[in-house]
Design a protein around this motif. Structure first.
Motif, PDB file in Angstrom:
ATOM      1  N   VAL A   1     -57.234 -34.827 -11.317  1.00 45.44           N
ATOM      2  CA  VAL A   1     -57.679 -34.902  -9.921  1.00 45.44           C
ATOM      3  C   VAL A   1     -57.094 -36.198  -9.373  1.00 45.44           C
ATOM      4  O   VAL A   1     -57.182 -37.241 -10.031  1.00 45.44           O
ATOM      5  CB  VAL A   1     -59.224 -34.926  -9.836  1.00 45.44           C
ATOM      6  N   PRO A   2     -56.474 -36.168  -8.197  1.00 43.76           N
ATOM      7  CA  PRO A   2     -55.863 -37.396  -7.657  1.00 43.76           C
ATOM      8  C   PRO A   2     -56.855 -38.556  -7.577  1.00 43.76           C
ATOM      9  O   PRO A   2     -57.975 -38.402  -7.098  1.00 43.76           O
ATOM     10  CB  PRO A   2     -55.396 -36.971  -6.265  1.00 43.76           C
ATOM     11  N   ASN A   3     -56.402 -39.713  -8.059  1.00 37.74           N
ATOM     12  CA  ASN A   3     -57.254 -40.910  -8.059  1.00 37.74           C
ATOM     13  C   ASN A   3     -57.714 -41.286  -6.661  1.00 37.74           C
ATOM     14  O   ASN A   3     -58.848 -41.732  -6.478  1.00 37.74           O
ATOM     15  CB  ASN A   3     -56.516 -42.088  -8.693  1.00 37.74           C
ATOM     16  N   ALA A   4     -56.855 -41.120  -5.666  1.00 36.27           N
ATOM     17  CA  ALA A   4     -57.221 -41.494  -4.295  1.00 36.27           C
ATOM     18  C   ALA A   4     -58.445 -40.699  -3.834  1.00 36.27           C
ATOM     19  O   ALA A   4     -59.335 -41.249  -3.185  1.00 36.27           O
ATOM     20  CB  ALA A   4     -56.045 -41.253  -3.354  1.00 36.27           C
ATOM     21  N   PHE A   5     -58.506 -39.418  -4.182  1.00 34.12           N
ATOM     22  CA  PHE A   5     -59.659 -38.603  -3.803  1.00 34.12           C
ATOM     23  C   PHE A   5     -60.906 -39.086  -4.539  1.00 34.12           C
ATOM     24  O   PHE A   5     -61.964 -39.258  -3.940  1.00 34.12           O
ATOM     25  CB  PHE A   5     -59.409 -37.126  -4.113  1.00 34.12           C
ATOM     26  N   LEU A   6     -60.783 -39.326  -5.834  1.00 35.40           N
ATOM     27  CA  LEU A   6     -61.957 -39.718  -6.628  1.00 35.40           C
ATOM     28  C   LEU A   6     -62.487 -41.096  -6.269  1.00 35.40           C
ATOM     29  O   LEU A   6     -63.685 -41.347  -6.388  1.00 35.40           O
ATOM     30  CB  LEU A   6     -61.639 -39.641  -8.114  1.00 35.40           C
ATOM     31  N   ARG A   7     -61.627 -41.983  -5.821  1.00 32.56           N
ATOM     32  CA  ARG A   7     -62.115 -43.305  -5.392  1.00 32.56           C
ATOM     33  C   ARG A   7     -63.042 -43.167  -4.183  1.00 32.56           C
ATOM     34  O   ARG A   7     -63.977 -43.935  -4.024  1.00 32.56           O
ATOM     35  CB  ARG A   7     -60.946 -44.231  -5.065  1.00 32.56           C
ATOM     36  N   ARG A   8     -62.787 -42.150  -3.343  1.00 36.71           N
ATOM     37  CA  ARG A   8     -63.637 -41.927  -2.168  1.00 36.71           C
ATOM     38  C   ARG A   8     -64.906 -41.146  -2.506  1.00 36.71           C
ATOM     39  O   ARG A   8     -65.851 -41.135  -1.726  1.00 36.71           O
ATOM     40  CB  ARG A   8     -62.854 -41.157  -1.097  1.00 36.71           C
ATOM     41  N   HIS A   9     -64.916 -40.474  -3.666  1.00 30.91           N
ATOM     42  CA  HIS A   9     -66.041 -39.610  -4.029  1.00 30.91           C
ATOM     43  C   HIS A   9     -66.491 -39.886  -5.463  1.00 30.91           C
ATOM     44  O   HIS A   9     -66.563 -38.994  -6.294  1.00 30.91           O
ATOM     45  CB  HIS A   9     -65.644 -38.140  -3.862  1.00 30.91           C
ATOM     46  N   LYS A  10     -66.828 -41.127  -5.734  1.00 33.39           N
ATOM     47  CA  LYS A  10     -67.220 -41.546  -7.086  1.00 33.39           C
ATOM     48  C   LYS A  10     -68.469 -40.834  -7.585  1.00 33.39           C
ATOM     49  O   LYS A  10     -68.688 -40.734  -8.781  1.00 33.39           O
ATOM     50  CB  LYS A  10     -67.449 -43.057  -7.122  1.00 33.39           C
ATOM     51  N   GLU A  11     -69.272 -40.315  -6.665  1.00 25.59           N
ATOM     52  CA  GLU A  11     -70.516 -39.649  -7.058  1.00 25.59           C
ATOM     53  C   GLU A  11     -70.268 -38.409  -7.913  1.00 25.59           C
ATOM     54  O   GLU A  11     -71.167 -37.943  -8.611  1.00 25.59           O
ATOM     55  CB  GLU A  11     -71.326 -39.244  -5.814  1.00 25.59           C
ATOM     56  N   CYS A  12     -69.073 -37.841  -7.863  1.00 24.50           N
ATOM     57  CA  CYS A  12     -68.822 -36.619  -8.635  1.00 24.50           C
ATOM     58  C   CYS A  12     -68.274 -36.911 -10.034  1.00 24.50           C
ATOM     59  O   CYS A  12     -68.121 -35.994 -10.838  1.00 24.50           O
ATOM     60  CB  CYS A  12     -67.906 -35.657  -7.873  1.00 24.50           C
ATOM     61  N   TRP A  13     -68.016 -38.169 -10.355  1.00 23.91           N
ATOM     62  CA  TRP A  13     -67.519 -38.511 -11.690  1.00 23.91           C
ATOM     63  C   TRP A  13     -68.501 -38.036 -12.749  1.00 23.91           C
ATOM     64  O   TRP A  13     -69.693 -38.325 -12.694  1.00 23.91           O
ATOM     65  CB  TRP A  13     -67.362 -40.012 -11.849  1.00 23.91           C
ATOM     66  N   GLY A  14     -68.009 -37.288 -13.720  1.00 26.73           N
ATOM     67  CA  GLY A  14     -68.833 -36.842 -14.831  1.00 26.73           C
ATOM     68  C   GLY A  14     -69.801 -35.719 -14.489  1.00 26.73           C
ATOM     69  O   GLY A  14     -70.628 -35.356 -15.313  1.00 26.73           O
ATOM     70  N   LYS A  15     -69.694 -35.159 -13.312  1.00 28.59           N
ATOM     71  CA  LYS A  15     -70.621 -34.100 -12.891  1.00 28.59           C
ATOM     72  C   LYS A  15     -69.898 -32.771 -12.752  1.00 28.59           C
ATOM     73  O   LYS A  15     -68.684 -32.702 -12.696  1.00 28.59           O
ATOM     74  CB  LYS A  15     -71.250 -34.477 -11.563  1.00 28.59           C
ATOM     75  N   PHE A  16     -70.697 -31.719 -12.666  1.00 30.71           N
ATOM     76  CA  PHE A  16     -70.151 -30.398 -12.387  1.00 30.71           C
ATOM     77  C   PHE A  16     -70.036 -30.236 -10.879  1.00 30.71           C
ATOM     78  O   PHE A  16     -70.940 -30.629 -10.136  1.00 30.71           O
ATOM     79  CB  PHE A  16     -71.052 -29.296 -12.961  1.00 30.71           C
ATOM     80  N   VAL A  17     -68.912 -29.680 -10.447  1.00 26.45           N
ATOM     81  CA  VAL A  17     -68.697 -29.351  -9.049  1.00 26.45           C
ATOM     82  C   VAL A  17     -68.580 -27.828  -8.956  1.00 26.45           C
ATOM     83  O   VAL A  17     -68.378 -27.147  -9.963  1.00 26.45           O
ATOM     84  CB  VAL A  17     -67.427 -30.034  -8.491  1.00 26.45           C
ATOM     85  N   GLU A  18     -68.730 -27.312  -7.762  1.00 31.34           N
ATOM     86  CA  GLU A  18     -68.626 -25.864  -7.566  1.00 31.34           C
ATOM     87  C   GLU A  18     -67.308 -25.559  -6.863  1.00 31.34           C
ATOM     88  O   GLU A  18     -66.997 -26.140  -5.826  1.00 31.34           O
ATOM     89  CB  GLU A  18     -69.792 -25.360  -6.720  1.00 31.34           C
TER      90      GLU A  18
END
Length: 97
Positions: A18-35
């Motif tokens: 997953v692009p790092n730029a996206f994950l830096r803006r959405h840290k809450e989803c780290w280690g979680k399940f997404v739909e």
């Protein structure tokens, strides 16, 4: 591309980054399940956090197989629910001649 979307190309690796730029803006989803939603069907896929780059992991293989994704296909993920981390996924399929 908007801040609430990211794209990836299906390749031969087991789990895509997953692009790092996206994950830096959405840290809450780290280690979680997404739909992940495609039309009316949905899959739960885990975002596995690694300091060098996070990946879609548990659930990705089932998603990839059921959506009949092939190497080279592009997937666009649009975040449609930031609280529950629900993504609408669309595809651009590679056609080999």
């Amino acid at each position: 591309m908007k801040h609430d979307t990211f794209e990836l190309t299906v390749n031969s690796s087991l789990y895509p980054y997953v692009p790092n730029a996206f994950l830096r803006r959405h840290k809450e989803c780290w280690g979680k399940f997404v739909e992940l939603k495609v039309d009316e069907k949905s899959w739960s896929v885990k975002v596995k956090y690694y300091p060098g780059g996070s990946k879609l992991s548990v659930g990705w293989t089932e998603f990839k197989e059921e959506c009949k994704l092939e190497i080279g296909d592009r997937c666009r993920f649009k975040l449609i629910d930031e609280k529950k981390f629900v993504f609408e996924v669309s595809f651009e399929r590679v056609l080999y001649v």
